[in-house]
Design an enzyme around this catalytic site. Structure first.
Site, PDB file in Angstrom:
ATOM      1  N   HIS A  33       0.835  -1.201   0.000  1.00 45.31           N
ATOM      2  CA  HIS A  33       0.000   0.000   0.000  1.00 45.31           C
ATOM      3  C   HIS A  33       0.872   1.254   0.000  1.00 45.31           C
ATOM      4  CE1 HIS A  33      -3.059   2.939   1.157  1.00 45.31           C
ATOM      5  NE2 HIS A  33      -3.962   2.012   0.816  1.00 45.31           N
ATOM      6  N   LYS A  42      38.496  31.979 -39.905  1.00 43.17           N
ATOM      7  CA  LYS A  42      38.034  32.720 -38.735  1.00 43.17           C
ATOM      8  C   LYS A  42      37.841  31.761 -37.560  1.00 43.17           C
ATOM      9  CE  LYS A  42      34.670  36.338 -37.558  1.00 43.17           C
ATOM     10  NZ  LYS A  42      34.146  35.872 -36.279  1.00 43.17           N
ATOM     11  N   THR A  97      40.646  51.506 -17.771  1.00 44.36           N
ATOM     12  CA  THR A  97      39.472  51.815 -16.968  1.00 44.36           C
ATOM     13  C   THR A  97      38.494  52.570 -17.857  1.00 44.36           C
ATOM     14  OG1 THR A  97      40.461  53.883 -16.166  1.00 44.36           O
ATOM     15  CG2 THR A  97      40.784  51.915 -14.813  1.00 44.36           C
ATOM     16  N   HIS A  98      37.209  52.313 -17.680  1.00 42.76           N
ATOM     17  CA  HIS A  98      36.183  52.889 -18.552  1.00 42.76           C
ATOM     18  C   HIS A  98      36.426  52.499 -20.016  1.00 42.76           C
ATOM     19  CE1 HIS A  98      34.775  55.564 -15.251  1.00 42.76           C
ATOM     20  NE2 HIS A  98      36.061  55.573 -14.936  1.00 42.76           N
ATOM     21  N   ASP A 119       0.117   3.092   3.650  1.00 40.38           N
ATOM     22  CA  ASP A 119       0.380   2.301   4.861  1.00 40.38           C
ATOM     23  C   ASP A 119       1.786   1.721   4.895  1.00 40.38           C
ATOM     24  OD1 ASP A 119      -2.230   2.833   5.545  1.00 40.38           O
ATOM     25  OD2 ASP A 119      -3.008   0.935   4.760  1.00 40.38           O
ATOM     26  N   GLU A 166      31.810  32.535 -24.972  1.00 40.12           N
ATOM     27  CA  GLU A 166      30.391  32.738 -25.292  1.00 40.12           C
ATOM     28  C   GLU A 166      29.523  31.749 -24.520  1.00 40.12           C
ATOM     29  OE1 GLU A 166      30.734  32.247 -29.458  1.00 40.12           O
ATOM     30  OE2 GLU A 166      31.454  34.283 -29.821  1.00 40.12           O
ATOM     31  N   SER A 200      33.504  30.133 -38.578  1.00 39.51           N
ATOM     32  CA  SER A 200      32.590  30.734 -39.538  1.00 39.51           C
ATOM     33  C   SER A 200      32.367  29.803 -40.717  1.00 39.51           C
ATOM     34  CB  SER A 200      33.155  32.076 -40.034  1.00 39.51           C
ATOM     35  OG  SER A 200      32.350  32.605 -41.063  1.00 39.51           O
TER      36      SER A 200
END
Length: 382
Positions: free
Chosen positions: A58, A242, A116-117, A61, A249, A236
């Site tokens: 069961h 390439k 930077t930036h 049970d 990715e 590619s």
């Protein structure tokens, strides 16, 4: 086991259907357990020589034995999360950390221009740059480890709760314990939100590392080209020769997925209503998905990319000595304004900093050579 429709004509789950697992994951926890109990009971009956559906064993049970899915489901969630994190994620992150650490030592003598930036800045070594990546992964591992004590707490109730935790700990060789507070363990799942948050932070770090390496390896002739990246496959179908940075990715897409998974887990964690959180399936699914994705992606990135990275010393040297930001070392001698004039003059006329400084008569040739030494700009000076 067969897959079948878990719904009857009314559109509600049919509890009298043949015992199969539901196709849809995000079904109410109660039904997941009921279907599981039926599958286990029928399989046990078959092993004993009976037919399915006779209830010789069961589901309630004999199989369930008065347990509640409110206890068992979060318990299994925590066991699964802890074992997957320890076996599928942490070893892969540790290997990535080891390889990045080795690269930081390999590249420690290579002085390059900083950015930077995304604009030219003062110099550093390539080893220093990679040491940053190394420490990001190191801290990520530490953050994940710090969430595990709450994951090791099991919600399973009943009189034998301590023995259950001890048995699971012995079986898995992990330090599982009974939950400090069962009400919290059933009604809230902040342990999963916390753990997912650490994975989200790891994904943030890996996204930055992958993008930096991708851009530093851009080229081969018209990009930054400071790193020579492993060529794993053609890139590619139309441009012969390439090679695309597929490892970076792939890793960045994994990171995006982990960040999305964390949003769903956060929403799920905030939806514990009264004494029970019913968002367990989506939280468990997304956390395990994130763990496996990050583990697999880290292993692939380490093996197929980081191990084979080489420094393009010639290109690094060229860009370093073409940078206008070496002018920063002139500040103490000629002042900020004169140094800025030297940089702007060199940029406007396409000349070197030295040629511009001599033209403006702010320094002699010997003074310039003494002041502008990139190797002395990579750390604090005496």
């Amino acid at each position: 086991m067969e897959r079948g429709d878990s719904r009857g004509d009314s559109g509600t789950p049919d509890l009298n259907m043949p015992p199969t697992f539901p196709i849809v994951l995000l079904v109410k926890i109660l039904y997941i357990e009921i279907f599981s109990l039926k599958v286990i009971a029928n399989r046990a009956a078959e092993i004993l020589g009976h037919k399915r559906g006779e209830k010789a064993v069961h589901p309630n049970d004999h199989v369930n034995r008065s347990q509640s899915s409110n206890d068992t489901f979060p318990t299994v969630m925590h066991i699964a999360a802890a074992t997957e994190i320890n076996s599928k994620l942490l070893p892969k992150l540790k290997q990535l950390h080891t390889t990045l650490h080795a690269k930081s030592h390999e590249f420690n003598d290579i002085v390059k221009i900083g950015r930077t930036h995304t604009q030219d800045a003062t110099p550093l070594t390539l080893g220093q740059e990679f040491s940053g990546y190394t420490t990001q992964v190191k801290y990520g591992i530490d953050r994940v480890l710090r969430t595990l004590p709450r994951i090791y707490q099991l919600a399973q109730g009943g009189t034998a709760v301590v023995k259950i935790a001890e048995a699971v700990a012995e079986e898995t060789n992990l330090p599982f314990v009974t939950a400090e507070n069962k009400f919290e363990a059933l009604a809230a799942h902040e342990a999963f939100v916390e753990s997912s948050g650490s994975l989200n932070t790891v994904a943030t770090s890996l996204m930055k590392i992958a993008n930096d390496i991708r851009f530093l390896g851009s080229g081969p002739r018209c990009g930054l080209g400071e790193l020579i990246l492993p060529e794993n496959e053609p890139g590619s179908s139309i441009m012969p020769g390439k090679v695309n940075p597929t490892q970076y990715e792939a890793l960045t897409m994994v990171c995006a997925q982990v960040m999305g998974n964390h949003v769903a887990i956060t929403v799920g964690g905030s939806n514990g209503h009264f004494e029970l959180n019913l968002f367990k399936p989506v939280m468990a699914s997304n956390l395990l998905h994130s763990v496996r994705l990050l583990g697999d992606a880290s292993a692939s990135f380490e093996k197929n990319c980081v191990r084979g990275i080489q420094a393009n010393r010639e290109r690094i040297h060229k860009l370093l000595h073409e940078s206008l930001m070496l002018v920063t070392s002139l500040n103490p001698k000629i002042g900020y304004d004169n140094a800025a004039l030297v940089a702007k003059t060199a940029h406007k006329e396409g000349s070197t900093l030295k040629e511009a400084a001599l033209k403006l008569e702010v320094l002699t040739s010997d003074e310039f050579d003494t002041l502008v030494v990139p190797e002395k700009m990579i750390g604090p000076s005496d």
